[in-house]
Scaffold this motif. Structure first.
Motif, short mmCIF file in Angstrom:
data_model
loop_
_atom_site.label_atom_id
_atom_site.label_comp_id
_atom_site.label_asym_id
_atom_site.label_seq_id
_atom_site.Cartn_x
_atom_site.Cartn_y
_atom_site.Cartn_z
N PRO A 49 0.98 -1.19 -0.12
CA PRO A 49 -0.24 -0.17 0.15
C PRO A 49 0.76 0.87 0.13
CG PRO A 49 -0.34 -1.32 2.28
CD PRO A 49 0.89 -2.09 1.21
N VAL A 50 2.32 1.03 0.78
CA VAL A 50 3.14 2.60 0.51
C VAL A 50 2.96 3.47 -1.22
CG1 VAL A 50 3.67 1.29 2.49
CG2 VAL A 50 5.28 1.03 0.74
N ILE A 51 3.08 2.09 -2.08
CA ILE A 51 3.36 2.50 -3.15
C ILE A 51 2.37 3.68 -3.45
CG2 ILE A 51 1.52 0.75 -4.33
CD1 ILE A 51 4.92 2.46 -5.64
N GLY A 52 0.99 4.07 -3.05
CA GLY A 52 -0.18 4.89 -2.56
C GLY A 52 0.74 6.58 -2.16
N LYS A 53 1.56 6.23 -1.53
CA LYS A 53 1.91 7.83 -0.99
C LYS A 53 3.31 7.98 -0.54
CE LYS A 53 2.45 5.70 4.19
NZ LYS A 53 3.33 6.42 4.93
N LEU A 54 3.79 9.19 -1.15
CA LEU A 54 5.00 9.32 -0.48
C LEU A 54 5.93 8.65 0.20
CD1 LEU A 54 4.02 13.98 -1.11
CD2 LEU A 54 5.05 12.40 -2.42
N PRO A 55 7.10 9.20 0.22
CA PRO A 55 8.21 9.29 -0.83
C PRO A 55 7.86 9.17 -2.48
CG PRO A 55 9.49 8.43 0.53
CD PRO A 55 8.16 7.99 0.88
N TYR A 56 7.38 7.87 -2.53
CA TYR A 56 6.82 7.37 -4.36
C TYR A 56 6.66 8.93 -4.95
CZ TYR A 56 8.62 2.50 -2.70
OH TYR A 56 8.82 1.96 -2.46
N GLY A 57 6.72 9.02 -6.43
CA GLY A 57 6.63 10.14 -6.81
C GLY A 57 6.98 11.37 -5.96
#
Ligand code: NAG
Ligand code: NAG
Length: 367
Positions: A49-57
């Motif tokens: 699920p962390v793919i949906g929040k920063l620091p990704y992106g």
């Protein structure tokens, strides 16, 4: 001599971009987290699920997009080079996204082999998704009637399309290695994985694809997760020129050589198609030999974002989880989160394919 050289170089570089922007009108991408631009996130991302929040992106989009990196991926840089929009994820179809310039079927965690293969062998524990390469191919076939109608119409449309088949297959090996599979055992699976990739490429050619780019695997022996999980007290297990794990890089090369043979067979079967091998291994290996040349001043083998340990990959505090932190300047690192690479690394790989020697035959044909 010198000014002339520079001028002709500029002309060539500019000419390449111009002719290429005329060349492809759409891109269709199949693969895993190295090229997913949002499908896994749209499918719920339960395993990650962390793919949906920063620091990704954080680097380019400044918000999480579902890309497993701080910013853009190789597929984004390829789209840019051909003057095409970033590929919308297939699962955004419900939002009425325009797919005429192409679409991205890749799903993070996807395997070349069907999930059934992993379930049957009781090695499904780490599987993130069932959306394997053949599922993605099924999506393409389902979408096709909305892109073109008659065979003639489809042939004309796909003639001007670039099909990216991978990178895919890396996860088939990751899942098995992380569960304790040996290199010897995994070598036995390589023909199956390569077979799945070449079958998908054939199926696309049968559907009308004529321009295909098929990437090989990265040097996994240089990846922070492999360095952490398979670290060895024996110095001889490390390549003295780059500090990477020799046996795992040898495995990547083994897969890549089999894939190249498979693609050669495809070229003989379909002489009208242009089947390009993308040497991700060679394009990425450069970073570990001459990191400073590519701006990787702080980290080649350690991840930018992580929760400690010698390679900054800590399973209990992976990037995005409590206890992890992203480095200040991701472009100074090759590795983003222990598994995936930074935008900077993906940019150099893409350039290596577009204007460098890492696509065979060359992606850009100088006319
Ligand atoms: C994949 O399929 C299996 C059964 O075939 C199912 O139990 C599992 O929940 C599926 N996994 C995902 C992530 O959808
Ligand atoms: C890994 O993360 C856990 C949880 O945050 C932490 O307790 C541990 O000290 C970390 N390990 C290292 C080697 O930094």
């Amino acid at each position: 001599m010198k000014p002339f050289f520079i001028l002709s170089f500029l002309y060539l570089a500019f000419g390449a971009v111009l002719s290429s922007s005329q060349k492809y009108e759409s891109i269709f991408n199949f693969g895993d987290s190295l090229s997913d631009t949002g499908n896994f996130l749209l499918s719920g991302a339960l395993a990650f699920p962390v793919i949906g929040k920063l620091p990704y992106g954080e680097t380019f989009f400044q918000h999480a997009t579902g890309r497993c990196s701080d910013g853009r991926l190789v597929v984004d840089f390829i789209a840019e080079a051909f003057g095409l929009p970033y590929l919308p994820p297939y699962l955004s179809i419900a939002d009425g996204k325009d797919f005429r310039h192409g679409v991205n079927f890749a799903v993070a965690g996807a395997t070349a082999l069907d999930s059934q293969f992993f379930y049957e062998r009781k090695i499904e524990k780490l599987l993130w998704t069932n959306d394997s390469l053949s599922v993605q191919l099924g999506w393409f076939k389902k979408l096709k009637p909305s892109l073109c109608t008659s065979k003639q119409d489809c042939d004309n449309y796909f003639k001007k399309s670039l099909f990216l088949v991978g990178e895919i297959g890396g996860n088939d090996y990751n899942y098995a290695f992380f569960l304790g599979g040996s290199i010897k055992q995994l070598k036995a699976a390589v023909p199956l994985v390569v077979g799945a990739i070449t079958r998908a490429a054939s199926a696309l050619i049968e559907e009308g694809a004529v321009e295909l780019l098929v990437p090989g695997n990265l040097p996994i022996g240089c990846s922070a997760v492999y360095m952490t999980l398979f670290g060895s007290p024996n110095k001889a297990d490390y390549d003295p020129t780059n500090g990477c794990l020799k046996a795992f890089n040898g495995f990547s090369k083994y897969h890549n050589n089999q894939l190249k043979l498979g693609l050669q067979a495809l070229r003989e079967k379909y002489p009208h198609a242009r089947i390009i091998y993308a040497d991700y291994y060679g394009a990425a290996k450069r970073f570990f030999h001459a990191p400073r040349h590519y701006g990787f001043f702080s980290g080649t083998l350690t991840a930018c974002c992580g929760g400690g340990g010698p390679y900054n990959f800590n399973y209990s505090a992976r990037c995005g989880h409590y206890g992890s932190e992203a480095c200040k300047d991701p472009s100074s690192h090759v590795n983003w989160d222990g598994i995936h690479l930074t935008e900077a690394a993906y940019r150099h790989i893409a350039n290596g394919l577009i204007s460098g020697p890492f696509s065979t035959p060359p992606l850009i044909t100088s006319s």
